[in-house]
Design a protein around this motif. Structure first.
Motif, PDB file in Angstrom:
ATOM      1  N   UNK A   1       0.803  -1.221   0.000  1.00 39.86           N
ATOM      2  CA  UNK A   1       0.000   0.000   0.000  1.00 39.86           C
ATOM      3  C   UNK A   1       0.840   1.277   0.000  1.00 39.86           C
ATOM      4  N   UNK A   2       2.130   1.147   0.340  1.00 41.02           N
ATOM      5  CA  UNK A   2       2.983   2.330   0.418  1.00 41.02           C
ATOM      6  C   UNK A   2       3.217   2.972  -0.950  1.00 41.02           C
ATOM      7  N   UNK A   3       3.206   2.164  -2.004  1.00 41.49           N
ATOM      8  CA  UNK A   3       3.477   2.714  -3.345  1.00 41.49           C
ATOM      9  C   UNK A   3       2.414   3.749  -3.716  1.00 41.49           C
ATOM     10  N   UNK A   4       1.164   3.414  -3.424  1.00 42.01           N
ATOM     11  CA  UNK A   4       0.075   4.333  -3.740  1.00 42.01           C
ATOM     12  C   UNK A   4       0.140   5.569  -2.837  1.00 42.01           C
ATOM     13  N   UNK A   5       0.354   5.315  -1.566  1.00 37.18           N
ATOM     14  CA  UNK A   5       0.370   6.414  -0.588  1.00 37.18           C
ATOM     15  C   UNK A   5       1.419   7.455  -0.917  1.00 37.18           C
ATOM     16  N   UNK A   6       2.600   6.996  -1.320  1.00 33.42           N
ATOM     17  CA  UNK A   6       3.703   7.928  -1.544  1.00 33.42           C
ATOM     18  C   UNK A   6       4.126   8.002  -3.001  1.00 33.42           C
ATOM     19  N   UNK A   7       3.273   7.501  -3.875  1.00 34.02           N
ATOM     20  CA  UNK A   7       3.507   7.629  -5.305  1.00 34.02           C
ATOM     21  C   UNK A   7       4.916   7.138  -5.660  1.00 34.02           C
ATOM     22  N   UNK A   8       5.235   5.944  -5.217  1.00 33.88           N
ATOM     23  CA  UNK A   8       6.590   5.413  -5.405  1.00 33.88           C
ATOM     24  C   UNK A   8       6.665   4.675  -6.739  1.00 33.88           C
ATOM     25  N   UNK A   9       7.654   5.000  -7.556  1.00 32.80           N
ATOM     26  CA  UNK A   9       7.746   4.411  -8.891  1.00 32.80           C
ATOM     27  C   UNK A   9       8.416   3.041  -8.827  1.00 32.80           C
ATOM     28  N   UNK A  10       7.662   2.029  -8.477  1.00 31.18           N
ATOM     29  CA  UNK A  10       8.271   0.705  -8.268  1.00 31.18           C
ATOM     30  C   UNK A  10       7.744  -0.318  -9.261  1.00 31.18           C
ATOM     31  N   UNK A  11       8.634  -1.157  -9.728  1.00 29.17           N
ATOM     32  CA  UNK A  11       8.276  -2.330 -10.525  1.00 29.17           C
ATOM     33  C   UNK A  11       8.593  -3.569  -9.701  1.00 29.17           C
ATOM     34  N   UNK A  12       7.586  -4.381  -9.449  1.00 32.45           N
ATOM     35  CA  UNK A  12       7.800  -5.597  -8.666  1.00 32.45           C
ATOM     36  C   UNK A  12       7.776  -6.798  -9.608  1.00 32.45           C
ATOM     37  N   UNK A  13       8.836  -7.556  -9.576  1.00 32.94           N
ATOM     38  CA  UNK A  13       8.907  -8.760 -10.414  1.00 32.94           C
ATOM     39  C   UNK A  13       8.795  -9.972  -9.499  1.00 32.94           C
ATOM     40  N   UNK A  14       7.738 -10.745  -9.695  1.00 37.65           N
ATOM     41  CA  UNK A  14       7.486 -11.893  -8.824  1.00 37.65           C
ATOM     42  C   UNK A  14       7.703 -13.183  -9.599  1.00 37.65           C
ATOM     43  N   UNK A  15       8.597 -14.013  -9.095  1.00 38.17           N
ATOM     44  CA  UNK A  15       8.745 -15.355  -9.645  1.00 38.17           C
ATOM     45  C   UNK A  15       7.858 -16.260  -8.794  1.00 38.17           C
ATOM     46  N   UNK A  16       6.791 -16.733  -9.402  1.00 37.09           N
ATOM     47  CA  UNK A  16       5.776 -17.456  -8.635  1.00 37.09           C
ATOM     48  C   UNK A  16       5.896 -18.949  -8.858  1.00 37.09           C
ATOM     49  N   UNK A  17       6.398 -19.649  -7.848  1.00 34.52           N
ATOM     50  CA  UNK A  17       6.347 -21.109  -7.948  1.00 34.52           C
ATOM     51  C   UNK A  17       5.386 -21.676  -6.913  1.00 34.52           C
ATOM     52  N   UNK A  18       4.490 -20.769  -6.458  1.00 27.27           N
ATOM     53  CA  UNK A  18       3.432 -21.173  -5.530  1.00 27.27           C
ATOM     54  C   UNK A  18       3.994 -21.927  -4.332  1.00 27.27           C
ATOM     55  N   UNK A  19       4.901 -21.303  -3.653  1.00 21.74           N
ATOM     56  CA  UNK A  19       5.400 -21.905  -2.427  1.00 21.74           C
ATOM     57  C   UNK A  19       6.894 -21.750  -2.286  1.00 21.74           C
ATOM     58  N   UNK A  20       7.429 -22.482  -1.342  1.00 22.77           N
ATOM     59  CA  UNK A  20       8.827 -22.337  -0.966  1.00 22.77           C
ATOM     60  C   UNK A  20       9.736 -23.222  -1.799  1.00 22.77           C
TER      61      UNK A  20
END
Lengths: 529, 529
Positions: A442-461
């Protein structure tokens, strides 16, 4: 005449500011009211001071770590009494091990309300005991005239102590009585800045290394506190020393050696690469394998840098308790031909090819970013892939929480880094780490932070599949892999991120370069090893 | 012959089980592997033992508190080393103040890897120091034959210590060396259960109270640990004593007095209601006003129940350090007419009408639930509205985290309560508390928990508008109210909840009674006071 609480609160804020505190991260509450309001007033008066608000104190504390990494400056935290303060503990532990100057302002009930079952009242003086360098309790509502002067002095020296070697967190415990309203709009006092000078930290005499006897190698570990002003790579090239660079060393570039963890795993580095002497800079490298290999080969290890005396391979024979720069200035080499051969042998190693999609994403990112793009990398598998496959060809600005190596609070730390840099910032993470710190999104919206999040999703550990417990097939999924079955697209929508599902790693390059009007999440579903 | 690690791990689990531990909440990690796998094997062998997995350790610990409240039994936590353990701190603080038998199993690196900068390695022996009743470090990988016997004895007595007055958390620190794989499928040992008998906790002689001299009132505070087996209401009625019942007392019902906080605020209770003597049961009441009023009226306060000696009004003159039941058995009243009048006067008080939508929701819920529906109420405004408006006419099963009164981890605690009850469970909360513990939402899907979450959304911290800082209008929204602008519908979708936006509080009654196939979120946007 300003009231005592207001006056001393102003002294406290001014003392922090005089010693370089330019950011406060506040989690709102009742007990912290007077300081919260005074900090807010101070912010309006000072363009170079910024107040952030984050209701989840855990997230707030990890956000502060990102701010410190990005700015190199001490950052203050403020919260109300009770479990709010305890929520800081994990980030304080991380700050202690990764040497970050975190200033914790913990408010509490006054003494007459303690140990009575009063709501939101816990003993707070000991909760950070092993992780803070110093703790001081200051009663702001004390009209004794020496108290303001004491606050000026003590708070300035306390910030300095946080910044001094070994850098680490400090705590100011602040018992406060009702009424908790300060006077707003008063004239603030002026306070005298204290100046601190430190010895130049020079080696007492030239340090001689005879390269006729010894093959020498540099191992550049993570830059301490994420900051560096020493060019080890140029030094290594000048002296023909092979330099192995951790992805967090900020020393990667042309001529730097990386990917040695994968090379060791593939047994492409054998004993013929053995150095006699290793000059080890920075903190513990991401690669555990390189330390094990040096140990198995009985290499001599010299550790350079303000000493923590930490080495979990327990192999260092010599500590140079001085800055990297002081060491470089003092060292003298007697040259020999064989060192050049040794360097060339290391340089000639062919990299291991990226075989999994996370590694491919790292390589694409390596090409796509510009030199000013900071990247925050999550722990567990992500930082390992970075260590093996990120060359730092364009940007060396790679950061991670490598003190305690937790997977908690990492979204928030990445946001703190983005807030500190004010530039497009990339956060590279696995799915569990992403999930662990959802409120941080939620911080990105609150402070207008220019972030790109790259998620490697293997659905678990995924990391657990590399460990022996993968053999316990009957229990593996329930107890270790813990698939969360998250709907990332809907999570992105809930927090106003643009969402892109990558069909293949290659899609990232083009998408990254598109202009973004919002923070973005790029998701790659990955079932490979 | 089973290996030492496996054998001693089995002893540890059996010792916990013998003393009533029926639930483990695990957060996966590497260091905890041997115990995680052994617990998983144990669960498959025992129908009355259940293992939960929650990757966010903060959420896991608060989930365990909900399990304890719902079952009345000790619950164990298990996590890997480093910040994972520090994430427990807030819930351990809450467990300490709210007297819950939480058993923390903290794994760590072995001694030869400590203080060396080893990844994920922090001092863990002191982090809970003020909050745990006892801490013991046990080396499972020690083949000395006395060690298994020691584990049987020490762990059983440790669980008992957690359950003994004052009930509270205990910690078992478990250094573990590689290899971390236990042997699976071995025959488990049998261990001897230790029996604990405690004195009957009787008053030494009858306690005489002469009602000719004194008007007597009962103040029933929150049931300690959320559990009670004493019927104070029947006792009060038998002796014509007005009984003021906290919403968490589990004593509300016909004849019980509630809503006194609102009555005091409206000044509908004046000094003519003053009792001479107050028999105070349970923990600190939700209403601070009632304590202030009793203090302002110089009432004599007797505190009954296993004594913590806690009273932040500092007014108790007499402590009866015994069970409530023992006190009720020993007390003798000399009757007088005036006590009857006094009781009738209190009974005749007309309730304050609910004026805000949260209060109306509470009243609707009060009517709609059946007697078996547990309700978890969030701190801050929610529990205050419950205290004033929930009669307990149908269900008295109201729970909250009222030790340290934090707004952290409350979604997870509600999930723990739902898991413990196995019945439709209601969680009533404000929007900031809901947001603070987002990861907890995922537990409903994972464990198929039948939960209805009712969110009163005023987009920020409404409670602050009741405090003096509301006057600082220039800073109020930024620093205190902190609107999060959450999209609840999308959050609900992301975690597979049915979502209902209530146009008015009245819509809740019908919707609640509809059959639910999924966990549900009911949201009421509220801008009123």
């Amino acid at each position: 005449m300003t009231d005592t609480l207001t006056l001393n609160g102003q002294h406290l804020i001014l003392a922090l500011y005089q010693q370089g505190v330019r950011h406060l991260v506040l989690s709102p509450g009742s007990r912290s009211t007077p300081l919260a309001l005074l900090f807010a007033e101070f912010e309006r008066q000072h363009d170079d001071f910024k107040l952030y608000v984050d209701v989840d104190e855990r997230s707030a504390a990890f956000f502060a770590l990102g701010l410190i990494k990005g700015t190199g400056e001490p950052v203050a935290l403020l919260a109300t009494s009770g479990t709010a303060i305890l929520e800081y503990t994990a980030a304080v532990g991380e700050a202690s091990l990764s040497h970050l100057p975190l200033i914790i302002l913990s408010t509490n009930r006054p003494q007459e309300l303690r140990g009575l079952g009063t709501p939101q009242t816990l003993p707070q003086q000991t909760v950070f005991s092993d992780y803070v360098k110093e703790q001081v309790e200051i009663t702001l509502q004390d009209g004794e005239k020496d108290v303001s002067e004491y606050i000026d002095f003590k708070l300035q020296t306390l910030v300095q102590r946080a910044k001094n070697h070994p850098v680490g967190p400090v705590q100011v415990e602040l018992p406060l009585r009702k009424p908790l309203m300060p006077e707003m709009g008063t004239t603030w006092p002026a306070i005298q800045p204290i100046r601190f000078y430190q010895g130049e930290n020079q080696a007492p005499q030239p340090i001689e290394i005879d390269l006729k006897d010894k093959k020498v190698l540099i191992l550049a570990g993570p830059a301490k506190g994420g900051q560096t002003d020493t060019d080890l790579l140029a030094f290594a090239q000048e002296h023909d020393l092979p330099i192995l660079t951790d992805v967090l060393s900020r020393q990667r570039g042309e001529g730097a050696i990386y990917g040695y963890d994968a090379l060791l795993k593939a047994k492409n580095i054998d004993d013929s690469y053995r150095p006699d002497l290793v000059l080890r800079f920075g903190a513990t490298p991401v690669s555990g394998r390189i330390l094990n290999w040096l140990k198995a080969n009985h290499c001599e290890i010299w550790q350079i840098g303000p000493a923590t005396y930490w080495d979990h391979s327990r192999q260092s024979s010599t500590f140079f308790d001085m800055t990297d720069a002081a060491f470089l200035k003092a060292v003298r080499f007697k040259k020999a031909i064989q060192q050049q051969d040794f360097n060339q042998k290391w340089q000639a190693l062919a990299q291991i090819k990226a075989s999994n999609s996370a590694a491919k994403l790292v390589q694409i990112l390596d090409e796509a970013v510009d030199e000013e793009t900071p990247i925050f990398v999550a722990n567990s598998m992500a930082v390992r892939d970075f260590d093996n496959y990120f060359t730092g060809r364009h940007s060396r600005l790679v950061y991670a929480n490598r003190g305690a190596n937790g997977i908690d609070g990492e979204v928030s730390s990445a946001m703190g880094l983005a807030a500190a840099s004010g530039k497009k910032t990339v956060f590279f993470t696995g799915d569990l780490t992403f999930f662990h710190d959802l409120t941080g999104l939620n911080l990105a919206k609150r402070y207008n932070l220019p972030i790109d999040i790259i998620v490697v999703n293997n659905n678990g550990g995924k990391i657990f599949s590399h460990l022996p417990q993968a053999q316990a097939v009957d229990y593996f999924e329930e107890v270790f892999q813990t698939p969360q079955d998250l709907d990332f697209e809907k999570i992105a929508a809930a927090f106003s991120y643009d969402f892109h599902r990558l069909a293949a790693p290659e899609e990232l390059a083009e998408l990254l370069n598109e202009a973004a009007t919002k923070p973005r999440i790029f998701l790659l579903d990955s079932q490979d090893d």
